[in-house]
Write an enzyme that holds these catalytic residues in place. Sequence first.
Site, short mmCIF file in Angstrom:
data_model
loop_
_atom_site.label_atom_id
_atom_site.label_comp_id
_atom_site.label_asym_id
_atom_site.label_seq_id
_atom_site.Cartn_x
_atom_site.Cartn_y
_atom_site.Cartn_z
N ARG A 52 0.84 -1.21 0.00
CA ARG A 52 0.00 0.00 0.00
C ARG A 52 0.87 1.25 0.00
O ARG A 52 0.38 2.35 -0.16
CB ARG A 52 -0.85 0.03 1.27
CG ARG A 52 -1.96 -0.96 1.22
CD ARG A 52 -2.74 -1.01 2.52
NE ARG A 52 -3.94 -1.79 2.23
CZ ARG A 52 -5.16 -1.32 2.29
NH1 ARG A 52 -5.39 -0.10 2.66
NH2 ARG A 52 -6.19 -2.09 1.99
N LYS A 151 -2.33 -17.19 9.68
CA LYS A 151 -3.01 -16.99 10.95
C LYS A 151 -2.70 -15.61 11.52
O LYS A 151 -1.69 -15.04 11.12
CB LYS A 151 -2.62 -18.10 11.93
CG LYS A 151 -1.22 -17.90 12.56
CD LYS A 151 -0.97 -18.88 13.64
CE LYS A 151 -0.92 -18.26 14.99
NZ LYS A 151 0.25 -17.46 15.33
N ASP A 180 -0.48 -23.55 9.06
CA ASP A 180 0.04 -23.63 10.42
C ASP A 180 1.47 -24.10 10.22
O ASP A 180 1.71 -25.27 9.88
CB ASP A 180 -0.73 -24.65 11.26
CG ASP A 180 -0.22 -24.65 12.69
OD1 ASP A 180 1.00 -24.67 12.87
OD2 ASP A 180 -1.03 -24.60 13.62
N HIS A 181 2.43 -23.19 10.38
CA HIS A 181 3.78 -23.53 9.93
C HIS A 181 4.40 -24.68 10.72
O HIS A 181 5.35 -25.31 10.26
CB HIS A 181 4.69 -22.29 9.88
CG HIS A 181 5.18 -21.84 11.21
ND1 HIS A 181 4.46 -21.05 12.05
CD2 HIS A 181 6.36 -22.05 11.85
CE1 HIS A 181 5.15 -20.80 13.14
NE2 HIS A 181 6.32 -21.39 13.05
N GLU A 219 9.65 -20.36 24.37
CA GLU A 219 10.37 -19.36 23.57
C GLU A 219 11.13 -18.44 24.51
O GLU A 219 10.64 -18.13 25.60
CB GLU A 219 9.38 -18.52 22.77
CG GLU A 219 8.57 -19.31 21.77
CD GLU A 219 7.74 -18.37 20.90
OE1 GLU A 219 8.25 -17.95 19.85
OE2 GLU A 219 6.61 -18.06 21.30
N ASP A 238 -2.55 -17.39 20.41
CA ASP A 238 -1.40 -17.27 19.52
C ASP A 238 -0.73 -18.63 19.29
O ASP A 238 -0.23 -18.90 18.20
CB ASP A 238 -0.39 -16.28 20.12
CG ASP A 238 0.81 -16.03 19.21
OD1 ASP A 238 0.58 -15.76 18.01
OD2 ASP A 238 1.95 -16.12 19.68
N HIS A 243 -0.73 -24.16 16.93
CA HIS A 243 0.44 -25.03 16.91
C HIS A 243 0.35 -26.20 17.92
O HIS A 243 0.59 -27.34 17.56
CB HIS A 243 1.71 -24.24 17.21
CG HIS A 243 1.88 -23.04 16.32
ND1 HIS A 243 1.53 -23.04 14.99
CD2 HIS A 243 2.37 -21.80 16.57
CE1 HIS A 243 1.81 -21.86 14.47
NE2 HIS A 243 2.30 -21.08 15.41
N LYS A 342 6.37 -17.13 26.49
CA LYS A 342 7.39 -16.23 25.94
C LYS A 342 8.35 -15.85 27.07
O LYS A 342 8.00 -15.91 28.25
CB LYS A 342 6.74 -14.95 25.41
CG LYS A 342 5.75 -15.23 24.27
CD LYS A 342 6.12 -14.46 23.03
CE LYS A 342 5.19 -14.74 21.89
NZ LYS A 342 5.83 -15.40 20.76
C1 BG6 Z 1 3.84 -17.87 15.55
C2 BG6 Z 1 3.42 -17.05 16.73
O1 BG6 Z 1 2.75 -18.50 14.95
O2 BG6 Z 1 4.79 -18.85 15.97
C3 BG6 Z 1 4.62 -16.40 17.39
O3 BG6 Z 1 2.50 -16.05 16.30
C4 BG6 Z 1 5.65 -17.44 17.74
O4 BG6 Z 1 4.23 -15.67 18.55
C5 BG6 Z 1 5.97 -18.32 16.54
O5 BG6 Z 1 6.82 -16.77 18.16
C6 BG6 Z 1 6.87 -19.49 16.92
O6 BG6 Z 1 7.30 -20.15 15.77
P1 BG6 Z 1 8.68 -20.97 15.76
O7 BG6 Z 1 8.69 -21.65 14.44
O8 BG6 Z 1 9.76 -19.95 15.94
O9 BG6 Z 1 8.60 -21.91 16.90
#
Ligand code: BG6
Length: 490
Positions: A52, A151, A180-181, A219, A238, A243, A342
């Site tokens: 944008r 997401k 969902d990675h 994390e 989140d 996940h 976190k």
């Molecule tokens: C994301 C969350 O989907 O996954 C983040 O929104 C998080 O808050 C992240 O830090 C963690 O992904 P990974 O692959 O680093 O474990």
Amino acid sequence: MKKKSTEIFEPFSLVVFGGNGDLALRKIYPALFHRFIAGQLVIDFNIIAITRRDNTEDEFYKELKHFIQLSIENDQDVSSDIERFVLKVKLLVIKENTVAAYAILKQHLEQFPTFQNIYYFSTPSSAFGSISAALKSSALVFDNSKVVLEKPLGFGSVSSQQINDEITEAFIEKQIYRIDHYLGKETVQNLMVLRFANNLFEKSWNRDSIDNIQITVAENLGVENRAGYYDNSGALLDMVQNHLLQLLCLVAMEPPNVLEADELRNEKLKVLNALRPITAKTVKEHTVKGQYTRGRIDNKEVSSYLEGIEKYASKTETYVAIKAFVDNWRWKDVPFYLRTGKRLKKRYSEIVINFKKVQHNLFPEKKKMGHNKLIISIQPDERIELVQMTKIPGPGGYRYQPISLKLDYSDTFKERFPEAYERLIMDVIRGNQTLFMRQDELQAAWKWTETISRSWKESKQANILYEAGSMGPIDNIMEQEHEWETNKEI
Ligand code: BG6
């Protein structure tokens, strides 16, 4: 209208909305670049980044090259590959989601009339509906078009369903890829192979042999520059809603008949539907929520959550632990402990399967016998460990201690492990939905997590404060022997 294609690997135009955003620069383009230099993109393609913002072209290409370079390990010189790749990426400024504003996109895509169009929505999900509508009204959605959704899809089941309804005005379920990675991570995929390609575990993968299962995603990062988003979500939405529940599904589901998208998704859905609701009555004994205060990580002072987001009354949780149950034949009364937070001491994700202890200790040494454990380390080290009691050599009778049999992925497999996004984006290009969530799965996950957030409100459950750099709040939902174990000592 384009002919419906059954080809597996068609040339593609990838249109990234939010094309100069953080996710696109850090994950999407580097992922494609790695597949490009690996020689996997044997087809023609082009990428269109939509922004944008005016006058950002120079900055965009500079950042694009920078983030691709950043994703290269071992100082490999890939500068000429980067130059070749960047030629495939075009930045377009589109400020509104209207037919008039999309004319420039249409013009561009029409240069590649035989390509499949893949639309990647990497914007806040509130924009997904209007982007879909503008694409449809611009006659840019064909039978072989696809849409990839990042997401969070809304902030609850109602908004998520509403967004979905808007998207399905333009696309049908078979065209929708909800990312969902975690499902793209190598070790998460190995969970399927471990369970279903080895007879050894499947025979004891049930309530008769398993005492409890622990799924942890810890994390050490804070919320970084995502306060606006995170403060409305918290750890439950989140991380757990997507996940952690996806990991739980892969651990708990029945074997699908074949490895096909809907077969797998049907099995995951059954698990989600079997999750025991956590009500206002049970929430205190089944969950812990916390928020981090100031502390030290890697010897550096870090600020508290509230200082970081500059909103001093926020009650958002940055840590959550849940004792969950899957009420079905296989898992009746086996606790699944889910934990994520976190600003914890260390970044690691793992699944621990704690098997039941032997029923009778026949050895004269009456030392406590631990559980046999199967530990699946997802990150940062990819490893599988089988912990078993072993005789300590030498005199002194039958003395024993737990010893690990370790399969270290990086020792065994020397090649580079692709990033989750590489696998997922290639699956979109090929039209394989197996690793993407279906709408009914997503709704079932919302339903369960929303019951928890509602119960927290009703029972006025407060956050327990924990120091940044610690392992989170004291976890009083755990019985002694189920303690958060493997990484406690680090
Ligand atoms: C994301 C969350 O989907 O996954 C983040 O929104 C998080 O808050 C992240 O830090 C963690 O992904 P990974 O692959 O680093 O474990």
